[in-house]
Design a protein around this motif. Structure first.
Motif, PDB file in Angstrom:
ATOM      1  N   SER A 195       1.062  -1.370  -0.077  1.00  0.00           N
ATOM      2  CA  SER A 195       0.004  -0.215  -0.191  1.00  0.00           C
ATOM      3  C   SER A 195       0.921   1.093   0.052  1.00  0.00           C
ATOM      4  O   SER A 195       1.988   1.395   0.665  1.00  0.00           O
ATOM      5  CB  SER A 195      -0.764   0.023   1.151  1.00  0.00           C
ATOM      6  OG  SER A 195      -1.724   0.913   1.324  1.00  0.00           O
ATOM      7  N   ILE A 196       0.405   2.341  -0.831  1.00  0.00           N
ATOM      8  CA  ILE A 196       1.288   3.735  -0.710  1.00  0.00           C
ATOM      9  C   ILE A 196       1.205   4.371   0.724  1.00  0.00           C
ATOM     10  O   ILE A 196       2.474   4.708   0.942  1.00  0.00           O
ATOM     11  CB  ILE A 196       0.606   4.573  -1.692  1.00  0.00           C
ATOM     12  CG1 ILE A 196       0.833   3.714  -3.062  1.00  0.00           C
ATOM     13  CG2 ILE A 196       1.182   5.722  -1.912  1.00  0.00           C
ATOM     14  CD1 ILE A 196      -0.150   4.705  -4.045  1.00  0.00           C
ATOM     15  N   GLY A 197       0.307   4.029   1.567  1.00  0.00           N
ATOM     16  CA  GLY A 197       0.097   4.721   2.603  1.00  0.00           C
ATOM     17  C   GLY A 197       1.239   4.902   3.510  1.00  0.00           C
ATOM     18  O   GLY A 197       2.205   5.921   4.048  1.00  0.00           O
ATOM     19  N   PRO A 198       1.658   3.439   4.054  1.00  0.00           N
ATOM     20  CA  PRO A 198       2.643   3.367   5.022  1.00  0.00           C
ATOM     21  C   PRO A 198       4.063   3.865   4.392  1.00  0.00           C
ATOM     22  O   PRO A 198       4.850   4.242   5.131  1.00  0.00           O
ATOM     23  CB  PRO A 198       2.796   1.679   5.143  1.00  0.00           C
ATOM     24  CG  PRO A 198       1.348   1.521   4.711  1.00  0.00           C
ATOM     25  CD  PRO A 198       0.756   2.380   3.684  1.00  0.00           C
ATOM     26  N   TRP A 199       4.281   3.714   2.934  1.00  0.00           N
ATOM     27  CA  TRP A 199       5.546   4.174   2.347  1.00  0.00           C
ATOM     28  C   TRP A 199       5.553   5.552   2.572  1.00  0.00           C
ATOM     29  O   TRP A 199       6.822   6.210   2.646  1.00  0.00           O
ATOM     30  CB  TRP A 199       5.741   3.524   1.191  1.00  0.00           C
ATOM     31  CG  TRP A 199       5.922   2.158   1.101  1.00  0.00           C
ATOM     32  CD1 TRP A 199       5.003   1.071   0.927  1.00  0.00           C
ATOM     33  CD2 TRP A 199       7.228   1.317   1.866  1.00  0.00           C
ATOM     34  NE1 TRP A 199       5.664  -0.253   1.110  1.00  0.00           N
ATOM     35  CE2 TRP A 199       7.054   0.152   1.280  1.00  0.00           C
ATOM     36  CE3 TRP A 199       8.435   1.918   1.928  1.00  0.00           C
ATOM     37  CZ2 TRP A 199       8.032  -0.914   1.436  1.00  0.00           C
ATOM     38  CZ3 TRP A 199       9.496   0.960   2.244  1.00  0.00           C
ATOM     39  CH2 TRP A 199       9.165  -0.392   2.153  1.00  0.00           C
ATOM     40  N   LEU A 200       4.686   6.426   2.391  1.00  0.00           N
ATOM     41  CA  LEU A 200       4.428   7.671   2.348  1.00  0.00           C
ATOM     42  C   LEU A 200       4.696   8.264   3.623  1.00  0.00           C
ATOM     43  O   LEU A 200       5.702   9.048   3.945  1.00  0.00           O
ATOM     44  CB  LEU A 200       3.141   8.191   1.882  1.00  0.00           C
ATOM     45  CG  LEU A 200       2.788   8.344   0.565  1.00  0.00           C
ATOM     46  CD1 LEU A 200       1.523   8.725   0.217  1.00  0.00           C
ATOM     47  CD2 LEU A 200       3.922   9.181  -0.331  1.00  0.00           C
ATOM     48  N   GLY A 201       4.004   7.639   4.682  1.00  0.00           N
ATOM     49  CA  GLY A 201       4.247   8.090   6.227  1.00  0.00           C
ATOM     50  C   GLY A 201       5.666   7.828   6.576  1.00  0.00           C
ATOM     51  O   GLY A 201       6.331   8.767   7.485  1.00  0.00           O
ATOM     52  N   ARG A 202       6.146   6.561   6.312  1.00  0.00           N
ATOM     53  CA  ARG A 202       7.616   6.333   6.826  1.00  0.00           C
ATOM     54  C   ARG A 202       8.573   7.446   6.063  1.00  0.00           C
ATOM     55  O   ARG A 202       9.559   7.870   6.716  1.00  0.00           O
ATOM     56  CB  ARG A 202       8.133   5.011   6.447  1.00  0.00           C
ATOM     57  CG  ARG A 202       7.543   4.102   7.323  1.00  0.00           C
ATOM     58  CD  ARG A 202       8.086   2.562   6.967  1.00  0.00           C
ATOM     59  NE  ARG A 202       7.373   2.257   5.997  1.00  0.00           N
ATOM     60  CZ  ARG A 202       6.762   0.780   5.920  1.00  0.00           C
ATOM     61  NH1 ARG A 202       7.081   0.037   6.777  1.00  0.00           N
ATOM     62  NH2 ARG A 202       6.208   0.537   4.849  1.00  0.00           N
ATOM     63  N   THR A 203       8.411   7.548   4.777  1.00  0.00           N
ATOM     64  CA  THR A 203       9.221   8.614   4.188  1.00  0.00           C
ATOM     65  C   THR A 203       9.013  10.125   4.870  1.00  0.00           C
ATOM     66  O   THR A 203       9.912  10.707   4.952  1.00  0.00           O
ATOM     67  CB  THR A 203       9.032   8.586   2.650  1.00  0.00           C
ATOM     68  OG1 THR A 203       9.052   7.131   2.036  1.00  0.00           O
ATOM     69  CG2 THR A 203       9.954   9.602   1.899  1.00  0.00           C
ATOM     70  N   VAL A 204       7.802  10.450   5.027  1.00  0.00           N
ATOM     71  CA  VAL A 204       7.927  11.673   5.505  1.00  0.00           C
ATOM     72  C   VAL A 204       8.542  11.907   7.017  1.00  0.00           C
ATOM     73  O   VAL A 204       9.124  12.837   7.085  1.00  0.00           O
ATOM     74  CB  VAL A 204       6.224  12.025   5.782  1.00  0.00           C
ATOM     75  CG1 VAL A 204       5.970  13.455   6.572  1.00  0.00           C
ATOM     76  CG2 VAL A 204       5.539  12.342   4.458  1.00  0.00           C
ATOM     77  N   LYS A 205       8.214  10.746   7.731  1.00  0.00           N
ATOM     78  CA  LYS A 205       9.161  10.901   8.983  1.00  0.00           C
ATOM     79  C   LYS A 205      10.454  10.994   8.867  1.00  0.00           C
ATOM     80  O   LYS A 205      11.299  11.650   9.822  1.00  0.00           O
ATOM     81  CB  LYS A 205       8.504   9.677   9.909  1.00  0.00           C
ATOM     82  CG  LYS A 205       7.209   9.703  10.435  1.00  0.00           C
ATOM     83  CD  LYS A 205       6.763   8.422  11.310  1.00  0.00           C
ATOM     84  CE  LYS A 205       5.406   8.772  11.746  1.00  0.00           C
ATOM     85  NZ  LYS A 205       4.971   7.721  12.569  1.00  0.00           N
ATOM     86  N   MET A 206      10.868  10.333   7.814  1.00  0.00           N
ATOM     87  CA  MET A 206      12.523  10.228   7.486  1.00  0.00           C
ATOM     88  C   MET A 206      13.062  11.653   7.244  1.00  0.00           C
ATOM     89  O   MET A 206      13.832  11.973   7.720  1.00  0.00           O
ATOM     90  CB  MET A 206      13.057   9.174   6.717  1.00  0.00           C
ATOM     91  CG  MET A 206      12.730   7.727   7.081  1.00  0.00           C
ATOM     92  SD  MET A 206      13.132   6.452   5.662  1.00  0.00           S
ATOM     93  CE  MET A 206      15.072   6.648   5.734  1.00  0.00           C
ATOM     94  N   VAL A 207      12.170  12.248   6.196  1.00  0.00           N
ATOM     95  CA  VAL A 207      12.574  13.570   5.830  1.00  0.00           C
ATOM     96  C   VAL A 207      12.413  14.613   6.873  1.00  0.00           C
ATOM     97  O   VAL A 207      13.289  15.474   7.133  1.00  0.00           O
ATOM     98  CB  VAL A 207      11.619  13.993   4.634  1.00  0.00           C
ATOM     99  CG1 VAL A 207      11.892  15.383   4.368  1.00  0.00           C
ATOM    100  CG2 VAL A 207      11.943  13.182   3.303  1.00  0.00           C
TER     101      VAL A 207
END
Length: 152
Positions: A13-25
């Motif tokens: 799913s796109i959602g968790p990958w977006l969430g993790r990426t935002v947190k990393m940034v």
């Protein structure tokens, strides 16, 4: 609500990958601000950037533009006001509203963040070519558009 169980494959799913990426940034951006001695958060930088683009914006409109609720924006504005990054002036047209302005101190700190932000962007985009970058951006725009078309 049904007691029927269902499974979601979070890895595809796109959602968790977006969430993790935002947190990393967010983490790496804050780490870079701290490393360069900038008394700044990503949220404050976003507010300063918006005010740099459109100074004197109404506080309620600023909340909408930055996807923040009014009370959390009010706390953020107060913190930034205490740092002298912005000033809040009561609207002449409607005394219940405030207009927010960037100060000289706010403009200076925003300018100081630019090379730091570029450094984080350079790390983030390392090994990603122009075509891949365009594909990512277009895909994210489609995700955003999907949310704009439908209320959950």
């Amino acid at each position: 609500m049904s007691s029927k169980t269902f499974e979601i494959d979070f890895e595809t799913s796109i959602g968790p990958w977006l969430g993790r990426t935002v947190k990393m940034v967010d983490y790496h951006l804050q780490e870079a601000f701290d490393r360069y001695g900038l008394d700044m958060t990503k949220e404050q930088m976003v507010i300063l950037k918006k005010l740099h683009e459109q100074d004197g914006i109404n506080q309620n409109e600023l909340a909408s533009l930055t996807y923040r609720d009014k009370s959390s924006l009010a706390r953020l504005i107060s913190k930034m006001e205490s740092k002298k990054y912005i000033r809040r002036i009561q609207s002449k047209e409607d005394k219940r509203n405030n207009e927010i302005f960037i100060t000289a101190v706010g403009s200076e700190i925003l300018a100081a963040t630019r090379p730091v932000i570029q450094e984080v962007i350079d790390v983030m985009e390392q090994g990603i070519n122009k075509e891949e970058k365009a594909l990512i951006i277009n895909t994210l725009k489609r995700v955003q558009n999907n949310f704009n078309l439908k209320s959950i």
